[in-house]
Design an enzyme around this catalytic site. Structure first.
Site, PDB file in Angstrom:
ATOM      1  N   SER A  34       0.856  -1.122  -0.268  1.00  0.00           N
ATOM      2  CA  SER A  34       0.009  -0.134  -0.192  1.00  0.00           C
ATOM      3  C   SER A  34       0.975   1.234  -0.107  1.00  0.00           C
ATOM      4  CB  SER A  34      -1.013  -0.014   1.176  1.00  0.00           C
ATOM      5  OG  SER A  34      -2.034   0.829   0.867  1.00  0.00           O
ATOM      6  N   ASP A  85      -5.579  -3.485  -2.404  1.00  0.00           N
ATOM      7  CA  ASP A  85      -4.963  -3.240  -1.337  1.00  0.00           C
ATOM      8  C   ASP A  85      -4.044  -4.434  -0.882  1.00  0.00           C
ATOM      9  OD1 ASP A  85      -3.586  -2.132   0.888  1.00  0.00           O
ATOM     10  OD2 ASP A  85      -5.487  -1.720   1.829  1.00  0.00           O
TER      11      ASP A  85
END
Length: 290
Positions: free
Chosen positions: A54, A181
């Site tokens: 991320s 993610d």
């Protein structure tokens, strides 16, 4: 602030130690990774490999591209640390078509690939092969129900996929798969580096809900807070099974995942992690050289 030291498998002398670092997920809280990069710069340590999930993938890409911590800090403050600069850069995507380019303005419909293209430093190349340091980007294969580590091909789509927080951004297609993610499956992806260096550093910026326990969280806070608790449970299990040699948690709990305009505050509050890392590295050197 939390520091963990693991002294296993450290048998080489000071001059022979190699380092790798994993930058964790956490949205705006990940701006605190900059202090870690600065600490390594000041110690003259160049990692042999970098991992990122991320926001950690974004920071890792900057470092792997050869940027210094100082350069990354200045760029972050200039671009996202100012509300005016932030919206001007978004507007630069094209006023007439910005809505379409971002994927619409509804929750979960922002096109992170477009945003990443607008905000990544120019030093970050388009392909993994152009990086100065090998980079492993963790993403989540949504339908494959698994973590995937990307380290070749299109770097910018990989970074966008890794940072595509569910509910905020559209998933990203990578190699024909729906990716999102990396923090879902692996908030601090240090285990992919354990065989690549003598010393592996993991940085956790997931944070955790804070409060006095007398007030219920609002809807948004409860969504993000529950995600934090899930990721912390995953991290805790990994630390029990096989911790990295150095594990750090900067003081970032009070900041939200989208608090990028608070860049200066985040950097100020987390500054102590720089000296903490230096002390941890010196402690490992002391043990190895003894």
């Amino acid at each position: 602030m939390t520091t963990r030291l693991a002294l296993h498998d450290l048998t080489k002398g000071r001059s022979g130690l190699t380092f790798a670092i994993a930058f964790g997920a956490g949205g705006a809280r990940g701006l605190s990774h900059i202090h870690v990069i600065q600490a390594l710069d000041e110690l003259g340590i160049r990692p042999v490999a970098i991992g990122g999930s991320s926001i950690g993938a974004i920071m890792g890409a900057g470092m792997a591209a050869g940027m210094t911590g100082k350069e990354i800090a200045e760029y972050a403050i200039e671009t996202v640390g100012s509300r005016g600069a932030l919206f001007n850069r978004l507007w630069s995507l094209g006023p007439a078509t910005m809505r379409d380019r971002l994927g619409g303005f509804r929750l979960g419909h922002f096109n992170l690939e477009r945003i990443i293209e607008a905000f990544l430093p120019p030093q970050v190349p388009s392909d993994f092969a152009e990086l100065h340091i090998p980079l492993k980007v963790s993403v989540t294969d949504y339908y494959g129900q698994a973590e995937v580590v990307l380290e070749t091909g299109d770097l910018r789509s990989a970074v966008a996929a890794s940072a595509a927080i569910p509910g905020l951004f559209m998933p990203v297609w990578v190699n024909g798969r729906v990716m999102m993610d990396g923090g879902i499956f692996n908030p601090v992806p240090y285990e992919h580096l354990m065989e690549l260096a003598d010393v592996v550093i993991g940085i956790d910026v997931v944070g955790a809900p804070e409060g006095d326990g007398t007030h219920a969280p609002n809807r948004i806070d409860s969504i993000f807070g529950s995600s934090q608790l899930t990721m912390q449970a995953s991290i805790a299990l990994k630390l029990k099974l096989h911790p990295p040699h150095i594990f750090l948690r900067p003081s970032v709990n009070r900041f939200g995942v989208l608090d990028f305009v608070k860049a200066r505050e985040i950097l100020q509050e987390s500054e102590t992690v720089k000296d903490e890392l230096k002390r941890a590295i010196e402690a490992l050197h002391t043990v190895v050289d003894a």
